[in-house]
Design a protein around this motif. Structure first.
Motif, PDB file in Angstrom:
ATOM      1  N   VAL A 159     -12.345  54.686  -6.522  1.00  8.94           N
ATOM      2  CA  VAL A 159     -11.398  54.540  -5.413  1.00  8.94           C
ATOM      3  C   VAL A 159     -11.754  53.351  -4.523  1.00  8.94           C
ATOM      4  O   VAL A 159     -10.939  52.927  -3.704  1.00  8.94           O
ATOM      5  N   ASP A 160     -12.970  52.845  -4.653  1.00  9.40           N
ATOM      6  CA  ASP A 160     -13.385  51.718  -3.818  1.00  9.40           C
ATOM      7  C   ASP A 160     -12.866  50.409  -4.402  1.00  9.40           C
ATOM      8  O   ASP A 160     -12.851  50.214  -5.610  1.00  9.40           O
ATOM      9  N   PHE A 161     -12.465  49.514  -3.497  1.00  8.25           N
ATOM     10  CA  PHE A 161     -11.965  48.223  -3.934  1.00  8.25           C
ATOM     11  C   PHE A 161     -12.469  47.164  -2.971  1.00  8.25           C
ATOM     12  O   PHE A 161     -12.454  47.375  -1.754  1.00  8.25           O
ATOM     13  N   SER A 162     -12.900  46.020  -3.522  1.00  7.89           N
ATOM     14  CA  SER A 162     -13.472  44.965  -2.685  1.00  7.89           C
ATOM     15  C   SER A 162     -12.876  43.617  -3.066  1.00  7.89           C
ATOM     16  O   SER A 162     -12.248  43.459  -4.115  1.00  7.89           O
ATOM     17  N   LEU A 163     -13.114  42.624  -2.200  1.00  5.34           N
ATOM     18  CA  LEU A 163     -12.663  41.270  -2.508  1.00  5.34           C
ATOM     19  C   LEU A 163     -13.416  40.704  -3.709  1.00  5.34           C
ATOM     20  O   LEU A 163     -12.890  39.856  -4.441  1.00  5.34           O
ATOM     21  N   ALA A 164     -14.641  41.160  -3.918  1.00  2.00           N
ATOM     22  CA  ALA A 164     -15.394  40.732  -5.103  1.00  2.00           C
ATOM     23  C   ALA A 164     -14.679  41.162  -6.377  1.00  2.00           C
ATOM     24  O   ALA A 164     -14.726  40.446  -7.392  1.00  2.00           O
ATOM     25  N   ASP A 165     -14.015  42.311  -6.347  1.00  2.00           N
ATOM     26  CA  ASP A 165     -13.255  42.773  -7.509  1.00  2.00           C
ATOM     27  C   ASP A 165     -12.128  41.796  -7.842  1.00  2.00           C
ATOM     28  O   ASP A 165     -11.834  41.543  -9.015  1.00  2.00           O
ATOM     29  N   LEU A 166     -11.489  41.236  -6.810  1.00  4.87           N
ATOM     30  CA  LEU A 166     -10.379  40.317  -7.034  1.00  4.87           C
ATOM     31  C   LEU A 166     -10.858  38.987  -7.600  1.00  4.87           C
ATOM     32  O   LEU A 166     -10.161  38.346  -8.388  1.00  4.87           O
ATOM     33  N   ALA A 167     -12.058  38.561  -7.207  1.00  6.19           N
ATOM     34  CA  ALA A 167     -12.576  37.272  -7.678  1.00  6.19           C
ATOM     35  C   ALA A 167     -13.223  37.370  -9.058  1.00  6.19           C
ATOM     36  O   ALA A 167     -13.264  36.382  -9.793  1.00  6.19           O
ATOM     37  N   ALA A 168     -13.723  38.560  -9.407  1.00  2.00           N
ATOM     38  CA  ALA A 168     -14.446  38.729 -10.672  1.00  2.00           C
ATOM     39  C   ALA A 168     -13.502  38.565 -11.867  1.00  2.00           C
ATOM     40  O   ALA A 168     -12.281  38.723 -11.756  1.00  2.00           O
ATOM     41  N   ASP A 169     -14.085  38.246 -13.012  1.00  2.00           N
ATOM     42  CA  ASP A 169     -13.292  38.118 -14.237  1.00  2.00           C
ATOM     43  C   ASP A 169     -12.806  39.478 -14.729  1.00  2.00           C
ATOM     44  O   ASP A 169     -11.801  39.557 -15.425  1.00  2.00           O
ATOM     45  N   MET A 170     -13.522  40.545 -14.365  1.00  2.00           N
ATOM     46  CA  MET A 170     -13.089  41.901 -14.706  1.00  2.00           C
ATOM     47  C   MET A 170     -13.662  42.874 -13.681  1.00  2.00           C
ATOM     48  O   MET A 170     -14.801  42.711 -13.235  1.00  2.00           O
ATOM     49  N   ARG A 171     -12.877  43.861 -13.305  1.00  3.83           N
ATOM     50  CA  ARG A 171     -13.339  44.897 -12.386  1.00  3.83           C
ATOM     51  C   ARG A 171     -13.657  46.163 -13.151  1.00  3.83           C
ATOM     52  O   ARG A 171     -12.881  46.599 -13.999  1.00  3.83           O
ATOM     53  N   ALA A 172     -14.809  46.732 -12.858  1.00  3.12           N
ATOM     54  CA  ALA A 172     -15.180  48.023 -13.414  1.00  3.12           C
ATOM     55  C   ALA A 172     -15.113  49.058 -12.295  1.00  3.12           C
ATOM     56  O   ALA A 172     -15.522  48.785 -11.167  1.00  3.12           O
ATOM     57  N   ALA A 173     -14.604  50.244 -12.621  1.00  5.05           N
ATOM     58  CA  ALA A 173     -14.473  51.277 -11.591  1.00  5.05           C
ATOM     59  C   ALA A 173     -15.833  51.750 -11.105  1.00  5.05           C
ATOM     60  O   ALA A 173     -15.991  52.126  -9.944  1.00  5.05           O
ATOM     61  N   THR A 174     -16.834  51.716 -11.984  1.00 12.26           N
ATOM     62  CA  THR A 174     -18.185  52.174 -11.644  1.00 12.26           C
ATOM     63  C   THR A 174     -19.198  51.287 -12.359  1.00 12.26           C
ATOM     64  O   THR A 174     -18.857  50.596 -13.327  1.00 12.26           O
ATOM     65  N   PRO A 175     -20.452  51.297 -11.930  1.00 11.42           N
ATOM     66  CA  PRO A 175     -21.485  50.560 -12.673  1.00 11.42           C
ATOM     67  C   PRO A 175     -21.599  51.006 -14.127  1.00 11.42           C
ATOM     68  O   PRO A 175     -21.862  50.183 -15.019  1.00 11.42           O
ATOM     69  N   THR A 176     -21.398  52.293 -14.382  1.00  6.82           N
ATOM     70  CA  THR A 176     -21.446  52.788 -15.759  1.00  6.82           C
ATOM     71  C   THR A 176     -20.378  52.127 -16.616  1.00  6.82           C
ATOM     72  O   THR A 176     -20.637  51.668 -17.738  1.00  6.82           O
TER      73      THR A 176
END
Length: 403
Positions: free
Chosen positions: A237-254
Motif C-alpha cells: 500500500v506504500d508508494f513513494s517518488l522513488a517508485d516512480l523514478a525506478a525502472d520497476m516497482r516492487a510491492a515489497t522487498p521480497t
C-alpha cells in the motif's frame, strides 16, 4: 527626571536586548502559515506564522529561499528554524527564517505533491527511459544491513538461485542522513559497475519513516543510474517518488528479489519440458521419414531396378527410330528439290539452246541482241552447236510476223 529617548534609540535598545538573548538567536518554531506573499523580483518571502492564540511575522530572504524544495502556501503547517530581531523602521520584531520544512501529514502531502510536479517536469518519471529488469546474476542492495528487508531479499535470492552474487551497500533508511546515504549507495554501485540490477528499499513504516524515499536527491540518483533499479519501499500500500523514478516497482522487498533473479528451478522445469517437446517432435519427424522410406523401398524401382532401365532404353530406341525416319524424309526431299533445280538450270544452258537450232551472233566478241547494233559491211561471228562461221553483213531488214 527620566531620560527622554528618541524612537530610534528605543528600537535600538530593544534590538540589543533581543540580540543578546542566545535562545532567540536560533530556535525551531511550529505553526500554520497565513498571509503568505512571495515577491519573485526580489526573491523574498513574507508571511505570518500562527497557532490557535497568537501570531508573529516572518521573513525569509532569497538566499534562504533557494534551499527550499517546496512552495509554502496559506494553511500549511510548517516547522521552521530562525532567529528574532527588530525591524527598526516599523518598530516591530519578527522571525527571520533560516530553513523551513512541512510539518504534519497535511504539510507533507502538499510537499510531496509539489515535489512530484517539479521532478515530473524534469523528466525523472518518463516511462520511455525505463530499462528492462530480470534474470540478474549479480544484485546490488542499498538498504540498512540491520533491517528485516535485507534478510528477506537475501532469503528469496538464495531460494531462487544460489549462484547469484550479492553486494550490500549499507545506508540509513530514515532520518536526516538517509537521503544522502541512499543516493550515495546507488552512485557507488554505478561507479564500480559490478552488478546487473540494484534494489533500493526498506521494510514497512509510518508515512514519515518512508520520507527518505520521497526526496529529490534519492529520485535523482535513481534516475541517473545506468544500472536498472528496482524500488521496494515499505508494503504494497506504500508508494513513494522513488517508485516512480525506478525502472520497476516492487510491492515489497521480497517481490523485488523475485523480480531481480530468475527462479532456477522454474527454468530447469521449463527447460525439461522444452526438451520433452523437442524429443516428441523429433520422433514424429523420424517416424514420418521412415514411412516415406518404406514406401519408396516397396515401389517397383527398388524391387526391380532393371525394369526402370528397360523402360528408359525402350524410350531411347523409339526416339532413335523416329529420328532416323525424320532424317531420311528430309534427305529425300532435299534430293528431289536439288534434281529439279539442276534440270531447270540444264534446260536454260546455252548448249541446250544451240541444240534446238539457235545460233549466237557476236561482233568483236560482243553478243548482238538487236539488229540496230550492226551495219552493212560489219563482220560477224556466228556460233552454232558444233562450229562457228565468219560472215559479212550485206544488208539487214526486219522480219515481220516473228518474234
Amino acid at each position: 527626571m527620566n531620560d527622554i529617548l528618541s524612537v530610534s534609540e528605543l528600537n535600538n535598545y530593544i534590538t540589543g536586548l533581543i540580540d543578546a538573548d542566545k535562545f532567540l538567536r536560533n530556535f525551531w518554531l511550529q505553526g500554520e502559515i497565513t498571509g503568505f506573499k512571495y515577491y519573485r523580483q526580489s526573491g523574498h518571502m513574507y508571511f505570518t506564522i500562527k497557532d490557535e492564540e497568537t501570531a508573529i511575522s516572518c521573513v525569509m530572504f532569497k538566499s534562504r529561499v533557494r534551499g527550499l524544495d517546496f512552495m509554502p502556501e496559506d494553511g500549511m503547517e510548517v516547522l521552521l528554524r530562525g532567529y528574532v530581531s527588530v525591524f527598526a523602521r516599523q518598530g516591530k520584531y519578527q522571525v527571520y527564517v533560516e530553513e523551513m520544512q512541512p510539518y504534519g501529514l497535511g504539510g507533507l502531502f502538499l510537499y510531496l505533491k509539489q515535489l512530484k510536479e517539479k521532478l515530473d517536469a524534469k523528466g525523472y518519471f518518463e516511462a520511455a527511459r525505463k530499462k528492462p529488469v530480470g534474470g540478474a546474476s549479480r544484485v546490488g542492495i542499498v538498504t540498512s544491513q540491520d533491517g528485516a528487508a535485507v534478510r528477506d531479499i537475501l532469503r528469496v535470492i538464495h531460494q531462487r538461485n544460489r549462484g547469484t552474487e550479492v553486494i550490500i551497500v549499507h545506508s540509513a533508511v530514515q532520518g536526516p542522513e538517509a537521503p544522502a546515504e541512499i543516493a550515495a549507495g546507488v552512485r557507488l554501485l554505478n561507479e564500480y559497475q559490478a552488478v546487473d540490477v540494484i534494489i533500493v528499499g526498506r521494510g514497512g513504516g509510518s508515512f514519515e519513516d518512508l520520507m527518505a524515499f520521497n526526496t529529490e536527491v534519492v529520485v535523482k540518483a535513481i534516475y541517473e543510474s545506468n544500472i536498472p533499479v528496482i524500488s521496494a519501499v515499505g508494503h504494497e500500500v506504500d508508494f513513494s517518488l522513488a517508485d516512480l523514478a525506478a525502472d520497476m516497482r516492487a510491492a515489497t522487498p521480497t517481490q523485488a528479489a523475485q523480480l531481480a533473479v530468475s527462479d532456477v528451478q522454474t527454468l530447469e522445469n521449463k527447460l525439461a519440458g522444452l526438451n520433452r517437446r523437442l524429443g516428441r517432435a523429433a520422433d514424429r519427424i523420424l517416424t514420418n521419414k521412415n514411412q516415406i522410406l518404406d514406401h519408396l523401398l516397396m515401389s517397383s524401382v527398388w524391387r526391380q531396378p532393371q525394369s526402370l532401365l528397360e523402360k528408359r532404353e525402350q524410350v531411347l530406341n523409339d526416339l532413335a527410330r523416329r529420328m532416323d525416319r525424320s532424317m531420311n524424309d528430309i534427305l529425300k526431299d532435299r534430293t528431289t528439290r536439288l534434281a529439279m533445280a539442276a534440270s531447270g538450270l540444264d534446260a536454260r544452258s546455252p548448249a541446250k539452246i544451240l541444240e534446238r537450232g539457235y545460233a549466237i551472233v557476236r561482233r568483236q566478241g560482243k553478243i548482238i541482241r538487236d539488229p540496230d547494233e550492226i551495219e552493212s559491211g560489219d563482220k560477224l561471228n556466228i556460233q552454232l552447236l558444233n562450229s562457228a562461221i565468219e560472215v559479212q553483213v550485206l544488208g539487214k531488214g526486219k522480219v515481220y510476223g516473228q518474234r
